[in-house]
Design a protein around this motif. Structure first.
Motif, PDB file in Angstrom:
ATOM      1  N   GLU A 282      34.202 -17.148  30.538  1.00 23.30           N
ATOM      2  CA  GLU A 282      33.247 -18.043  29.885  1.00 23.30           C
ATOM      3  C   GLU A 282      31.854 -17.436  29.754  1.00 23.30           C
ATOM      4  O   GLU A 282      30.914 -18.116  29.346  1.00 23.30           O
ATOM      5  CB  GLU A 282      33.162 -19.367  30.650  1.00 23.30           C
ATOM      6  N   VAL A 283      31.734 -16.155  30.125  1.00 22.05           N
ATOM      7  CA  VAL A 283      30.437 -15.472  30.056  1.00 22.05           C
ATOM      8  C   VAL A 283      30.588 -14.185  29.257  1.00 22.05           C
ATOM      9  O   VAL A 283      31.470 -13.377  29.537  1.00 22.05           O
ATOM     10  CB  VAL A 283      29.912 -15.139  31.471  1.00 22.05           C
ATOM     11  N   LEU A 284      29.723 -14.000  28.255  1.00 25.62           N
ATOM     12  CA  LEU A 284      29.702 -12.767  27.485  1.00 25.62           C
ATOM     13  C   LEU A 284      28.510 -11.917  27.909  1.00 25.62           C
ATOM     14  O   LEU A 284      27.409 -12.435  28.134  1.00 25.62           O
ATOM     15  CB  LEU A 284      29.583 -13.050  25.979  1.00 25.62           C
ATOM     16  N   LEU A 285      28.741 -10.620  27.999  1.00 21.67           N
ATOM     17  CA  LEU A 285      27.680  -9.662  28.306  1.00 21.67           C
ATOM     18  C   LEU A 285      27.489  -8.751  27.105  1.00 21.67           C
ATOM     19  O   LEU A 285      28.402  -8.024  26.715  1.00 21.67           O
ATOM     20  CB  LEU A 285      28.058  -8.833  29.540  1.00 21.67           C
ATOM     21  N   PHE A 286      26.290  -8.795  26.501  1.00 25.22           N
ATOM     22  CA  PHE A 286      26.022  -7.993  25.311  1.00 25.22           C
ATOM     23  C   PHE A 286      25.467  -6.637  25.709  1.00 25.22           C
ATOM     24  O   PHE A 286      24.566  -6.537  26.560  1.00 25.22           O
ATOM     25  CB  PHE A 286      25.040  -8.694  24.382  1.00 25.22           C
ATOM     26  N   SER A 287      25.990  -5.613  25.061  1.00 24.11           N
ATOM     27  CA  SER A 287      25.560  -4.241  25.353  1.00 24.11           C
ATOM     28  C   SER A 287      24.175  -3.944  24.816  1.00 24.11           C
ATOM     29  O   SER A 287      23.518  -3.008  25.255  1.00 24.11           O
ATOM     30  CB  SER A 287      26.568  -3.243  24.758  1.00 24.11           C
ATOM     31  N   GLN A 288      23.701  -4.745  23.862  1.00 17.59           N
ATOM     32  CA  GLN A 288      22.384  -4.530  23.262  1.00 17.59           C
ATOM     33  C   GLN A 288      21.634  -5.849  23.198  1.00 17.59           C
ATOM     34  O   GLN A 288      22.170  -6.860  22.741  1.00 17.59           O
ATOM     35  CB  GLN A 288      22.512  -3.961  21.844  1.00 17.59           C
ATOM     36  N   PRO A 309      36.109 -22.332  25.732  1.00 17.99           N
ATOM     37  CA  PRO A 309      34.874 -21.958  25.024  1.00 17.99           C
ATOM     38  C   PRO A 309      33.904 -21.189  25.915  1.00 17.99           C
ATOM     39  O   PRO A 309      33.813 -21.418  27.123  1.00 17.99           O
ATOM     40  CB  PRO A 309      34.287 -23.316  24.617  1.00 17.99           C
ATOM     41  N   ILE A 310      33.174 -20.263  25.305  1.00 12.35           N
ATOM     42  CA  ILE A 310      32.155 -19.490  26.005  1.00 12.35           C
ATOM     43  C   ILE A 310      30.984 -20.419  26.352  1.00 12.35           C
ATOM     44  O   ILE A 310      30.539 -21.207  25.519  1.00 12.35           O
ATOM     45  CB  ILE A 310      31.662 -18.317  25.138  1.00 12.35           C
ATOM     46  N   LYS A 311      30.488 -20.281  27.581  1.00  8.37           N
ATOM     47  CA  LYS A 311      29.383 -21.134  28.018  1.00  8.37           C
ATOM     48  C   LYS A 311      28.042 -20.403  28.070  1.00  8.37           C
ATOM     49  O   LYS A 311      26.992 -21.002  27.839  1.00  8.37           O
ATOM     50  CB  LYS A 311      29.683 -21.696  29.409  1.00  8.37           C
ATOM     51  N   PHE A 312      28.076 -19.099  28.431  1.00 11.50           N
ATOM     52  CA  PHE A 312      26.823 -18.368  28.605  1.00 11.50           C
ATOM     53  C   PHE A 312      26.922 -16.961  28.007  1.00 11.50           C
ATOM     54  O   PHE A 312      28.004 -16.371  27.972  1.00 11.50           O
ATOM     55  CB  PHE A 312      26.468 -18.232  30.095  1.00 11.50           C
ATOM     56  N   VAL A 313      25.771 -16.451  27.583  1.00 14.03           N
ATOM     57  CA  VAL A 313      25.671 -15.052  27.165  1.00 14.03           C
ATOM     58  C   VAL A 313      24.563 -14.396  27.976  1.00 14.03           C
ATOM     59  O   VAL A 313      23.549 -15.028  28.300  1.00 14.03           O
ATOM     60  CB  VAL A 313      25.386 -14.918  25.652  1.00 14.03           C
ATOM     61  N   LEU A 314      24.777 -13.135  28.323  1.00 13.27           N
ATOM     62  CA  LEU A 314      23.805 -12.355  29.079  1.00 13.27           C
ATOM     63  C   LEU A 314      23.341 -11.177  28.232  1.00 13.27           C
ATOM     64  O   LEU A 314      24.153 -10.524  27.566  1.00 13.27           O
ATOM     65  CB  LEU A 314      24.425 -11.821  30.375  1.00 13.27           C
ATOM     66  N   TYR A 315      22.053 -10.876  28.283  1.00 11.89           N
ATOM     67  CA  TYR A 315      21.522  -9.726  27.544  1.00 11.89           C
ATOM     68  C   TYR A 315      20.179  -9.328  28.145  1.00 11.89           C
ATOM     69  O   TYR A 315      19.501 -10.138  28.795  1.00 11.89           O
ATOM     70  CB  TYR A 315      21.361 -10.038  26.061  1.00 11.89           C
ATOM     71  N   SER A 316      19.803  -8.093  27.928  1.00 12.94           N
ATOM     72  CA  SER A 316      18.507  -7.602  28.425  1.00 12.94           C
ATOM     73  C   SER A 316      17.420  -7.880  27.402  1.00 12.94           C
ATOM     74  O   SER A 316      17.675  -7.898  26.188  1.00 12.94           O
ATOM     75  CB  SER A 316      18.580  -6.101  28.727  1.00 12.94           C
ATOM     76  N   VAL A 324      19.904 -15.198  30.772  1.00  9.84           N
ATOM     77  CA  VAL A 324      21.143 -15.960  30.711  1.00  9.84           C
ATOM     78  C   VAL A 324      20.871 -17.134  29.772  1.00  9.84           C
ATOM     79  O   VAL A 324      19.969 -17.932  30.009  1.00  9.84           O
ATOM     80  CB  VAL A 324      21.599 -16.445  32.107  1.00  9.84           C
ATOM     81  N   GLN A 325      21.600 -17.189  28.676  1.00 14.43           N
ATOM     82  CA  GLN A 325      21.356 -18.220  27.667  1.00 14.43           C
ATOM     83  C   GLN A 325      22.597 -19.067  27.476  1.00 14.43           C
ATOM     84  O   GLN A 325      23.726 -18.551  27.427  1.00 14.43           O
ATOM     85  CB  GLN A 325      20.936 -17.592  26.335  1.00 14.43           C
ATOM     86  N   CYS A 326      22.392 -20.351  27.366  1.00 15.16           N
ATOM     87  CA  CYS A 326      23.491 -21.289  27.169  1.00 15.16           C
ATOM     88  C   CYS A 326      23.970 -21.228  25.721  1.00 15.16           C
ATOM     89  O   CYS A 326      23.172 -21.089  24.787  1.00 15.16           O
ATOM     90  CB  CYS A 326      23.042 -22.711  27.486  1.00 15.16           C
ATOM     91  N   VAL A 327      25.264 -21.358  25.534  1.00 13.22           N
ATOM     92  CA  VAL A 327      25.823 -21.418  24.188  1.00 13.22           C
ATOM     93  C   VAL A 327      25.672 -22.850  23.674  1.00 13.22           C
ATOM     94  O   VAL A 327      26.081 -23.803  24.350  1.00 13.22           O
ATOM     95  CB  VAL A 327      27.310 -21.012  24.191  1.00 13.22           C
ATOM     96  N   PRO A 328      25.085 -23.055  22.506  1.00  9.63           N
ATOM     97  CA  PRO A 328      24.935 -24.414  21.981  1.00  9.63           C
ATOM     98  C   PRO A 328      26.280 -25.009  21.581  1.00  9.63           C
ATOM     99  O   PRO A 328      27.262 -24.288  21.397  1.00  9.63           O
ATOM    100  CB  PRO A 328      24.019 -24.221  20.764  1.00  9.63           C
ATOM    101  N   ALA A 329      26.309 -26.312  21.439  1.00 12.56           N
ATOM    102  CA  ALA A 329      27.540 -26.994  21.046  1.00 12.56           C
ATOM    103  C   ALA A 329      27.923 -26.676  19.608  1.00 12.56           C
ATOM    104  O   ALA A 329      29.086 -26.820  19.213  1.00 12.56           O
ATOM    105  CB  ALA A 329      27.386 -28.504  21.236  1.00 12.56           C
ATOM    106  N   GLY A 330      26.965 -26.240  18.816  1.00 12.18           N
ATOM    107  CA  GLY A 330      27.216 -25.880  17.421  1.00 12.18           C
ATOM    108  C   GLY A 330      26.039 -25.103  16.878  1.00 12.18           C
ATOM    109  O   GLY A 330      24.990 -24.987  17.538  1.00 12.18           O
TER     110      GLY A 330
END
Length: 399
Positions: A282-288, A309-316, A324-330
């Motif tokens: 449920e967590v995505l880590l972006f390389s960029q 469904p994905i809940k969070f994305v991580l990025y620098s 750490v950002q929450c994925v919106p419902a839409g």
């Protein structure tokens, strides 16, 4: 990185009458160089120096029959201008004369006719949409596509020639999956609007709150002569419109090819590796960092048939810290699928680290949609703690 090829778009004589054989040195040129147009009066020798090898093959242009693209004269609209531009990108129509007329005998001699003539017959290259019997849309002609907006001449030409057009401009191979992605994206975010405006299809039901007067179709319309102008000649305006829609389409294509597709690739890679980041998936880590991800995330969830469904994305961020950002419902809502805990919101730095029990915390926004940590591990732990809290108390979900 894609670099546009040098393309010469010869705007040969645009006339109201039957085209005839024209020596190339007498033709006015409209050249596209590295993504930009300019009008020029370059003759045949100039064109050879710019676009041909040092030993060009000599061709007797006066013995060749120049192809003709037929469309209506008088007031012009964005759809037929865009349709003509699309055709002129193809090798067989690159030198074509654009014949503007409503004379059926003249149109009958044209190799392709758009937006006039009362016929839709792809086998004969007739692409009009005004006839009473015409009700085609992308979905009706290509059932695998979802769009049901009635097609204009722009959409008809794009449907029949679009993939080859994009392959020509990008130098992608016909079987490249990204070519199909670009084809869909450019219809949905460029051509469909032109189809809808030309067919009088409102963007929404009910009365609009404000007027939008700067669309591509509106700007093309403004290039027509004013009703009270002494001259009602439309030829110069048509040329300007052809240049304008061409520049905008090529600019949009360049953006999607050079920026939008690479962002999709980053998100797609994160999907593939998500279970390595966290077992929940449920967590995505972006390389960029800085990658626009929301549109791609929702599209890929659907395409990949993601069950959870994905809940969070991580990025620098630009400072080397982590978000750490929450994925919106839409795409068009501020509601989150799962927000960061309410008790963290608005708390910063050491106070937040003590409250959460996670080292290196920087902040959690008062709205609960984003937080920061000094390290990737810290940001991931903030996401994990939130997932754990939600599992123990489902009511602590989206907000």
């Amino acid at each position: 990185m894609w670099s546009p090829r040098v393309i010469a778009l010869k705007l040969t004589k645009i006339s109201h009458s039957v085209g005839h054989k024209i020596p190339l040195c007498h033709l006015k040129g409209l050249h596209f160089l590295c993504g930009r147009f300019r009008f020029s009066s370059a003759n045949d020798c100039d064109a050879e120096q710019r676009f041909m090898s040092s030993e060009p093959k000599r061709i007797r242009i006066d013995e060749m029959t120049i192809k003709k693209i037929g469309t209506h004269n008088g007031t012009f609209h964005c759809d037929e201008v865009l349709a003509c531009f699309f055709l002129r990108q193809l090798p067989e129509y690159a030198e074509a004369e654009i014949v503007r007329t409503r004379d059926t005998a003249v149109l009958a001699e044209c190799d392709v006719v758009v937006d006039v003539g009362g016929e839709f017959d792809p086998k004969r290259h007739r692409y009009d949409h005004h006839q009473r019997t015409f009700a085609e849309n992308f979905h009706s002609l290509c059932p695998e596509k979802p769009w049901v907006t009635k097609l204009s001449s722009a959409g008809l030409v794009y449907l029949h020639f679009g993939r080859r057009l994009l392959a020509q401009l990008t130098q992608m191979k016909d079987d490249d999956r990204q070519l199909n992605i670009l084809f869909d994206k450019l219809y949905e975010n460029f051509v469909e609007e032109v189809d809808a405006v030309d067919n009088g299809i409102s963007q929404c039901d009910g009365e609009v709150r404000y007027a939008v007067s700067s669309t591509l179709s509106a700007r093309v319309a403004h290039l027509n002569p004013r009703w009270n102008s002494k001259s009602q000649d439309t030829e110069d305006g048509f040329r300007k419109a052809l240049k304008m829609v061409g520049e905008e389409f090529l600019d949009r294509l360049d953006f999607y090819k050079s920026s939008w597709l690479p962002a999709r690739a980053v998100v797609e890679q994160a999907f593939k590796e998500r279970h390595q980041v966290d077992p929940s998936g449920e967590v995505l880590l972006f390389s960029q960092g800085g990658c626009p991800w929301k549109e791609h995330l929702f599209a890929l969830e659907k395409e990949l048939d993601v069950e959870t469904p994905i809940k969070f994305v991580l990025y620098s961020d630009q400072n080397g810290q982590w978000r750490v950002q929450c994925v919106p419902a839409g795409l068009n809502t501020f509601q989150n699928r799962l927000s960061l805990p309410e008790e963290w919101r608005g708390v910063r730095d050491e106070a937040l680290s003590e409250l959460s029990g996670i080292k290196g915390c920087i902040f959690v926004h008062a709205g609960g949609f984003i937080g920061g940590n000094k390290t990737q591990e810290g940001a991931l732990e903030m996401a994990r703690r939130t997932l754990q809290a939600a599992a123990q108390s489902p009511a602590n979900g989206s907000s």
